[in-house]
Motif scaffolding. Structure first.
Motif, PDB file in Angstrom:
ATOM      1  N   HIS A 160      -5.165   4.745  -7.419  1.00 39.87           N
ATOM      2  CA  HIS A 160      -4.227   3.636  -7.244  1.00 39.87           C
ATOM      3  C   HIS A 160      -3.688   3.656  -5.816  1.00 39.87           C
ATOM      4  CE1 HIS A 160      -0.278   1.647  -8.913  1.00 39.87           C
ATOM      5  NE2 HIS A 160      -0.941   0.855  -8.085  1.00 39.87           N
ATOM      6  N   VAL A 161      -4.135   2.696  -4.989  1.00 38.25           N
ATOM      7  CA  VAL A 161      -3.776   2.699  -3.561  1.00 38.25           C
ATOM      8  C   VAL A 161      -2.883   1.534  -3.162  1.00 38.25           C
ATOM      9  CG1 VAL A 161      -5.852   3.970  -2.917  1.00 38.25           C
ATOM     10  CG2 VAL A 161      -5.895   1.461  -2.895  1.00 38.25           C
ATOM     11  N   GLY A 162      -2.824   0.491  -3.978  1.00 31.94           N
ATOM     12  CA  GLY A 162      -2.016  -0.678  -3.637  1.00 31.94           C
ATOM     13  C   GLY A 162      -1.462  -1.330  -4.882  1.00 31.94           C
ATOM     14  N   GLN A 163      -0.437  -2.161  -4.693  1.00 32.08           N
ATOM     15  CA  GLN A 163       0.158  -2.875  -5.822  1.00 32.08           C
ATOM     16  C   GLN A 163       0.390  -4.323  -5.433  1.00 32.08           C
ATOM     17  OE1 GLN A 163       0.654  -1.614  -8.952  1.00 32.08           O
ATOM     18  NE2 GLN A 163       1.086  -3.750  -9.499  1.00 32.08           N
ATOM     19  N   THR A 164      -0.050  -5.226  -6.310  1.00 30.83           N
ATOM     20  CA  THR A 164       0.156  -6.656  -6.108  1.00 30.83           C
ATOM     21  C   THR A 164       0.982  -7.218  -7.249  1.00 30.83           C
ATOM     22  OG1 THR A 164      -1.689  -7.584  -7.396  1.00 30.83           O
ATOM     23  CG2 THR A 164      -2.219  -6.669  -5.220  1.00 30.83           C
ATOM     24  N   GLY A 165       1.446  -8.440  -7.077  1.00 33.94           N
ATOM     25  CA  GLY A 165       2.138  -9.149  -8.142  1.00 33.94           C
ATOM     26  C   GLY A 165       1.291 -10.264  -8.712  1.00 33.94           C
ATOM     27  N   PHE A 176       0.851  -1.192   0.000  1.00 37.55           N
ATOM     28  CA  PHE A 176       0.000   0.000   0.000  1.00 37.55           C
ATOM     29  C   PHE A 176       0.887   1.242   0.000  1.00 37.55           C
ATOM     30  CE2 PHE A 176      -2.932  -3.182   1.616  1.00 37.55           C
ATOM     31  CZ  PHE A 176      -4.122  -2.835   0.984  1.00 37.55           C
ATOM     32  N   GLY A 177       0.552   2.205  -0.852  1.00 38.92           N
ATOM     33  CA  GLY A 177       1.316   3.436  -0.904  1.00 38.92           C
ATOM     34  C   GLY A 177       2.677   3.233  -1.546  1.00 38.92           C
ATOM     35  N   THR A 178       3.631   4.035  -1.133  1.00 33.93           N
ATOM     36  CA  THR A 178       4.972   4.121  -1.723  1.00 33.93           C
ATOM     37  C   THR A 178       4.839   4.615  -3.170  1.00 33.93           C
ATOM     38  OG1 THR A 178       5.276   1.893  -2.679  1.00 33.93           O
ATOM     39  CG2 THR A 178       5.654   2.132  -0.311  1.00 33.93           C
ATOM     40  N   ASP A 179       5.950   4.625  -3.887  1.00 37.96           N
ATOM     41  CA  ASP A 179       5.892   5.054  -5.284  1.00 37.96           C
ATOM     42  C   ASP A 179       5.193   4.021  -6.163  1.00 37.96           C
ATOM     43  OD1 ASP A 179       8.265   3.456  -4.651  1.00 37.96           O
ATOM     44  OD2 ASP A 179       8.747   3.664  -6.775  1.00 37.96           O
ATOM     45  N   ALA A 207     -14.113 -14.762  -2.406  1.00 41.10           N
ATOM     46  CA  ALA A 207     -13.795 -13.778  -1.370  1.00 41.10           C
ATOM     47  C   ALA A 207     -12.318 -13.422  -1.472  1.00 41.10           C
ATOM     48  CB  ALA A 207     -14.109 -14.335   0.013  1.00 41.10           C
ATOM     49  N   VAL A 208     -11.994 -12.167  -1.165  1.00 40.10           N
ATOM     50  CA  VAL A 208     -10.611 -11.693  -1.305  1.00 40.10           C
ATOM     51  C   VAL A 208     -10.258 -10.795  -0.123  1.00 40.10           C
ATOM     52  CG1 VAL A 208      -8.961 -10.393  -2.708  1.00 40.10           C
ATOM     53  CG2 VAL A 208     -10.738 -11.772  -3.833  1.00 40.10           C
ATOM     54  N   ARG A 209      -9.048 -10.982   0.372  1.00 41.43           N
ATOM     55  CA  ARG A 209      -8.503 -10.091   1.397  1.00 41.43           C
ATOM     56  C   ARG A 209      -7.115  -9.644   0.944  1.00 41.43           C
ATOM     57  NH1 ARG A 209      -9.371 -11.081   7.799  1.00 41.43           N
ATOM     58  NH2 ARG A 209      -8.599  -9.070   8.513  1.00 41.43           N
ATOM     59  N   PHE A 210      -6.869  -8.343   1.002  1.00 46.76           N
ATOM     60  CA  PHE A 210      -5.590  -7.781   0.575  1.00 46.76           C
ATOM     61  C   PHE A 210      -4.714  -7.549   1.810  1.00 46.76           C
ATOM     62  CE2 PHE A 210      -8.578  -6.752  -2.782  1.00 46.76           C
ATOM     63  CZ  PHE A 210      -7.867  -7.167  -3.902  1.00 46.76           C
ATOM     64  N   GLU A 211      -3.637  -8.332   1.916  1.00 43.24           N
ATOM     65  CA  GLU A 211      -2.785  -8.312   3.106  1.00 43.24           C
ATOM     66  C   GLU A 211      -1.592  -7.385   2.898  1.00 43.24           C
ATOM     67  OE1 GLU A 211      -1.761 -12.426   3.765  1.00 43.24           O
ATOM     68  OE2 GLU A 211      -3.566 -12.729   4.969  1.00 43.24           O
ATOM     69  N   PRO A 212      -1.401  -6.412   3.785  1.00 42.95           N
ATOM     70  CA  PRO A 212      -0.262  -5.493   3.630  1.00 42.95           C
ATOM     71  C   PRO A 212       1.077  -6.213   3.764  1.00 42.95           C
ATOM     72  CG  PRO A 212      -1.881  -4.654   5.212  1.00 42.95           C
ATOM     73  CD  PRO A 212      -2.236  -6.076   4.946  1.00 42.95           C
ATOM     74  N   VAL A 213       2.002  -5.899   2.850  1.00 44.23           N
ATOM     75  CA  VAL A 213       3.370  -6.434   2.932  1.00 44.23           C
ATOM     76  C   VAL A 213       4.337  -5.298   2.651  1.00 44.23           C
ATOM     77  CG1 VAL A 213       2.729  -8.778   2.245  1.00 44.23           C
ATOM     78  CG2 VAL A 213       3.405  -7.127   0.491  1.00 44.23           C
ATOM     79  N   SER A 214       5.581  -5.513   3.014  1.00 40.85           N
ATOM     80  CA  SER A 214       6.618  -4.515   2.774  1.00 40.85           C
ATOM     81  C   SER A 214       7.043  -4.520   1.312  1.00 40.85           C
ATOM     82  CB  SER A 214       7.836  -4.815   3.650  1.00 40.85           C
ATOM     83  OG  SER A 214       8.445  -6.027   3.223  1.00 40.85           O
ATOM     84  N   ARG A 215       7.678  -3.436   0.919  1.00 43.50           N
ATOM     85  CA  ARG A 215       8.218  -3.341  -0.439  1.00 43.50           C
ATOM     86  C   ARG A 215       9.226  -4.464  -0.681  1.00 43.50           C
ATOM     87  NH1 ARG A 215       9.071   1.112  -3.976  1.00 43.50           N
ATOM     88  NH2 ARG A 215      10.048   0.326  -5.875  1.00 43.50           N
ATOM     89  N   GLU A 233      -7.608  10.706   2.134  1.00 46.05           N
ATOM     90  CA  GLU A 233      -8.158  12.017   2.461  1.00 46.05           C
ATOM     91  C   GLU A 233      -9.605  12.140   1.970  1.00 46.05           C
ATOM     92  OE1 GLU A 233      -7.176  16.797   1.826  1.00 46.05           O
ATOM     93  OE2 GLU A 233      -5.915  15.271   0.896  1.00 46.05           O
ATOM     94  N   ALA A 234      -9.889  11.626   0.779  1.00 50.72           N
ATOM     95  CA  ALA A 234     -11.260  11.675   0.252  1.00 50.72           C
ATOM     96  C   ALA A 234     -12.218  10.874   1.116  1.00 50.72           C
ATOM     97  CB  ALA A 234     -11.282  11.159  -1.180  1.00 50.72           C
ATOM     98  N   ALA A 235     -11.708   9.828   1.758  1.00 49.45           N
ATOM     99  CA  ALA A 235     -12.539   8.991   2.632  1.00 49.45           C
ATOM    100  C   ALA A 235     -12.545   9.479   4.075  1.00 49.45           C
ATOM    101  CB  ALA A 235     -12.057   7.541   2.568  1.00 49.45           C
ATOM    102  N   GLY A 236     -11.821  10.575   4.352  1.00 42.52           N
ATOM    103  CA  GLY A 236     -11.789  11.128   5.698  1.00 42.52           C
ATOM    104  C   GLY A 236     -10.918  10.348   6.657  1.00 42.52           C
ATOM    105  N   MET A 237      -9.833   9.777   6.166  1.00 42.13           N
ATOM    106  CA  MET A 237      -8.957   8.945   6.988  1.00 42.13           C
ATOM    107  C   MET A 237      -7.503   9.360   6.815  1.00 42.13           C
ATOM    108  SD  MET A 237     -10.339   5.115   6.088  1.00 42.13           S
ATOM    109  CE  MET A 237     -12.075   4.771   5.873  1.00 42.13           C
ATOM    110  N   THR A 238      -6.673   8.887   7.722  1.00 43.12           N
ATOM    111  CA  THR A 238      -5.239   8.929   7.500  1.00 43.12           C
ATOM    112  C   THR A 238      -4.873   7.765   6.580  1.00 43.12           C
ATOM    113  OG1 THR A 238      -4.716   7.464   9.355  1.00 43.12           O
ATOM    114  CG2 THR A 238      -4.886   9.831   9.827  1.00 43.12           C
ATOM    115  N   ALA A 239      -3.667   7.798   6.055  1.00 41.85           N
ATOM    116  CA  ALA A 239      -3.219   6.698   5.201  1.00 41.85           C
ATOM    117  C   ALA A 239      -3.214   5.378   5.965  1.00 41.85           C
ATOM    118  CB  ALA A 239      -1.830   7.005   4.633  1.00 41.85           C
ATOM    119  N   GLU A 240      -2.777   5.431   7.232  1.00 37.90           N
ATOM    120  CA  GLU A 240      -2.728   4.212   8.043  1.00 37.90           C
ATOM    121  C   GLU A 240      -4.130   3.664   8.280  1.00 37.90           C
ATOM    122  OE1 GLU A 240      -1.182   7.057   8.741  1.00 37.90           O
ATOM    123  OE2 GLU A 240       0.896   6.452   8.337  1.00 37.90           O
TER     124      GLU A 240
END
Length: 253
Positions: A201-206, A112-115, A225-233, A125-132
């Motif tokens: 564009h909020v996340g990137q998968t392989g 999530f995020g990064t370049d 059903a799908v769940r998107f799990e945060p991982v490091s770069r 911000e559009a959803a009224g949240m912080t990035a976290e």
């Protein structure tokens, strides 16, 4: 059932509707806009239609709120097929039906995020949240493949909470990469090809969604059903040679 009749979804509802599509198609719709019950009904009805296998039907598919069927008009007329569809529609309240058998639950590693996914802050911000908070909201929500469309094997997934009822961008992003996760109007789209888009564009998968060389070229199926799990770069880069991008699935009963 007439095109405007009394449906089972609420009092005196105009839904479901059965309509003719060209010379060899019929469409059974469960609403005029996306909702969880209408999507569930379309998926369940299509599965029941496949089991019933009415004479002359050659192909079925679903959209967000409808089940489509293509038939052979040489061997089956519209009136006879409509009678079969009327009978199937009246069998039960499709809005309360169980989802089809054979579904899977996917867990898909996502940066999530990064370049790699540069619009996370803007969408949050559009959803009224912080990035976290946005990452937590998306990654903790189990979404459903509502339909496959726009590009080969590309899923529309939802629904997210009402705070994610954010509009698409007014201008197009020139290009979004394959495997990108984007958000708008309480839905997520996981892109199967590189393309311009108005979704953020909020996340990137392989995850390689479209595999034309395979017996089953579309990896995800409506109802999964799908769940998107945060991982490091770093972990994401380590999984690049895996066509699943580290994703794993289990069968749902």
């Amino acid at each position: 059932m007439s095109d405007t009749g009394t449906g089972q979804h609420g009092a005196a509802s105009d839904w479901p509707k059965i309509r003719t599509v060209g010379v060899d198609g019929m469409l059974v719709s469960f609403g005029d806009r996306l909702s969880e019950p209408a999507n569930r009904a379309a998926l369940a009805f299509r599965a029941a239609l496949d089991r019933a296998a009415p004479e002359g039907v050659e192909e079925t598919s679903t959209s967000l709120v409808s089940a489509y069927l293509r038939f052979d008009p040489v061997h089956r007329d519209h009136a006879g097929l409509r009678a079969d569809l009327d009978a199937l529609v009246e069998e039960r309240d499709w809005y309360e039906a169980d989802l089809p058998q054979g579904r899977r639950e996917w867990r898909i590693p996502t940066v999530f995020g990064t370049d790699l996914a540069p619009q996370l802050d803007e969408a949050a911000e559009a959803a009224g949240m912080t990035a976290e908070e946005a990452v937590a909201s998306i990654s903790e929500t189990v979404v459903r493949v509502q339909t496959i469309g726009f590009a080969p094997g590309q899923p529309y997934l939802g629904e997210l909470g009402p705070e994610w009822d954010i509009p698409r961008q007014k201008a197009l992003t020139e290009r979004i990469p394959e495997g990108a996760l984007a958000v708008a109007i309480r839905q997520l789209v996981l892109f199967s090809v590189s393309t311009p888009t108005g979704w953020r564009h909020v996340g990137q998968t392989g995850f390689r969604l479209f595999r034309p060389e395979a017996e089953t070229p579309f990896v995800l199926r409506p109802g999964d059903a799908v769940r998107f799990e945060p991982v490091s770069r770093e972990r994401f880069e380590a999984m690049k040679d895996d066509p699943d991008g580290g994703a794993r699935a289990k069968e749902l009963t």
